[in-house]
Design an enzyme around this catalytic site. Structure first.
Site, short mmCIF file in Angstrom:
data_model
loop_
_atom_site.label_atom_id
_atom_site.label_comp_id
_atom_site.label_asym_id
_atom_site.label_seq_id
_atom_site.Cartn_x
_atom_site.Cartn_y
_atom_site.Cartn_z
N ALA A 16 0.84 -1.20 0.00
CA ALA A 16 0.00 0.00 0.00
C ALA A 16 0.87 1.24 0.00
O ALA A 16 2.04 1.19 0.40
CB ALA A 16 -0.93 0.03 1.21
N THR A 18 1.21 4.33 2.05
CA THR A 18 0.73 4.66 3.40
C THR A 18 1.21 6.01 3.91
O THR A 18 0.96 6.34 5.08
CB THR A 18 1.16 3.57 4.39
OG1 THR A 18 2.59 3.47 4.40
CG2 THR A 18 0.56 2.22 4.02
N ASP A 60 -8.18 1.73 9.13
CA ASP A 60 -9.21 2.49 9.83
C ASP A 60 -9.51 3.82 9.14
O ASP A 60 -10.54 4.44 9.40
CB ASP A 60 -8.76 2.77 11.28
CG ASP A 60 -7.47 3.60 11.32
OD1 ASP A 60 -6.43 3.06 10.91
OD2 ASP A 60 -7.52 4.76 11.76
N TYR A 82 -5.72 9.40 1.32
CA TYR A 82 -5.32 8.04 1.68
C TYR A 82 -6.53 7.18 2.01
O TYR A 82 -6.69 6.07 1.48
CB TYR A 82 -4.35 8.06 2.86
CG TYR A 82 -4.09 6.70 3.45
CD1 TYR A 82 -3.34 5.76 2.77
CD2 TYR A 82 -4.62 6.35 4.70
CE1 TYR A 82 -3.11 4.50 3.30
CE2 TYR A 82 -4.40 5.09 5.23
CZ TYR A 82 -3.65 4.17 4.53
OH TYR A 82 -3.44 2.92 5.05
N LYS A 86 -7.98 3.85 0.00
CA LYS A 86 -8.13 2.56 0.69
C LYS A 86 -9.58 2.07 0.61
O LYS A 86 -9.83 0.87 0.44
CB LYS A 86 -7.68 2.67 2.15
CG LYS A 86 -6.19 2.86 2.33
CD LYS A 86 -5.37 1.70 1.78
CE LYS A 86 -5.52 0.44 2.60
NZ LYS A 86 -4.65 -0.66 2.09
N TRP A 106 -2.82 1.77 13.08
CA TRP A 106 -1.60 2.07 13.82
C TRP A 106 -0.61 0.89 13.77
O TRP A 106 -0.23 0.31 14.78
CB TRP A 106 -1.95 2.44 15.26
CG TRP A 106 -2.86 3.62 15.40
CD1 TRP A 106 -3.55 4.27 14.40
CD2 TRP A 106 -3.18 4.33 16.60
NE1 TRP A 106 -4.28 5.32 14.91
CE2 TRP A 106 -4.09 5.39 16.26
CE3 TRP A 106 -2.83 4.18 17.93
CZ2 TRP A 106 -4.60 6.26 17.20
CZ3 TRP A 106 -3.34 5.06 18.87
CH2 TRP A 106 -4.21 6.09 18.51
#
Length: 253
Positions: A16, A18, A60, A82, A86, A106
């Site tokens: 990904a 990130t 999340d 982001y 996702k 996290w």
């Protein structure tokens, strides 16, 4: 097209883009959409055509963080680029009949991460030759750590137990804490100087930023009851943190 996909039964997509703040820039936005949306969509197409199980690690950030805890059925409401990419990836992966989407928050693994950064800052505060006496960490974002070792364990549990396909939340279990709380714990575990970590609001932390800043969900905690119903018990993130820091300290010797 260079792969003979009929040789494979499972694809695990742990890749990904990130860098959430960089995703708000022109170049980062393009890269984030390519990695987080187009890539998973191509994998989903392959999975459909070749009857492959597709496992995809999500985030999340697909939620806006207004709820204290997020279930798998909560609607998408991403705040920044982001999270938008996702969410698009999740939608694409869900088009593969045999899929597992695992939502995390996290994440802490072997590479550069928050815990290692805090350990380094703890060392600097403890060093009498350094001028650093304290650090500020945001105290108005709340969640739990996800250790990649636990994520891998959950993935192979779902695959090995033939759990129902779909979306599962997977983070560490236990108390919901702020980034400041976690930083103080890392400082204590590293050098016993957790009192050197001081709270600051997210707004204050980024007020001097010269580059774009992605909005963060206030609440990142994920409800873990669904994955528990299929026989996987997530490890307490605080115990995982203690083991992680202990291993990092041992590696220094």
């Amino acid at each position: 097209d260079r792969f003979d996909w009929d040789l494979y039964g499972t694809i695990i997509n742990a890749g990904a883009f990130t860098a959430v703040d960089k995703a708000e820039t022109r170049e980062g936005r393009t890269a984030a959409w390519k990695a987080n949306a187009t890539g998973p969509a191509l994998l989903a197409k392959v999975a459909r055509e070749h009857h492959i199980t597709l496992v995809h690690v999500s985030s999340d950030y697909v939620f806006d963080g207004t709820r204290d805890q997020h279930t798998e059925t909560e609607g998408f409401a991403p705040l920044g680029v982001y999270g938008q990419t996702k969410a698009a990836g999740d939608i694409a992966v869900a088009q593969a009949p045999q899929h597992y989407i695992l939502r995390s928050s996290w994440v802490i693994g072997d590479g550069h991460n928050f815990v290692k950064t805090m350990m380094g800052l703890s060392d600097r505060v403890a060093d009498p030759d350094e001028s650093l006496n304290q650090v500020t960490v945001v105290d108005d974002q709340y969640g739990r750590l996800t250790f990649t070792k636990d994520m891998a364990g959950a993935i192979f549990h779902l695959l090995g137990s033939a759990a129902p396909y779909g979306t599962y939340n997977l983070t560490g279990s236990g108390a919901v804490r702020s980034w400041k709380d976690i930083a103080a714990e890392v400082f204590d575990l590293t050098n016993g100087n957790g009192s050197a970590v001081k709270p600051v609001s997210t707004q204050q932390y980024f007020e001097a930023a010269k580059n774009p800043v992605s909005p963060r969900p206030v609440h990142s905690a994920l409800d873990l009851s669904k994955i528990e119903t299929v026989g996987y018990t997530p490890a307490d993130w605080e115990e995982s943190l203690k083991a992680y820091v202990k291993a990092e300290l041992a590696a220094r010797v």
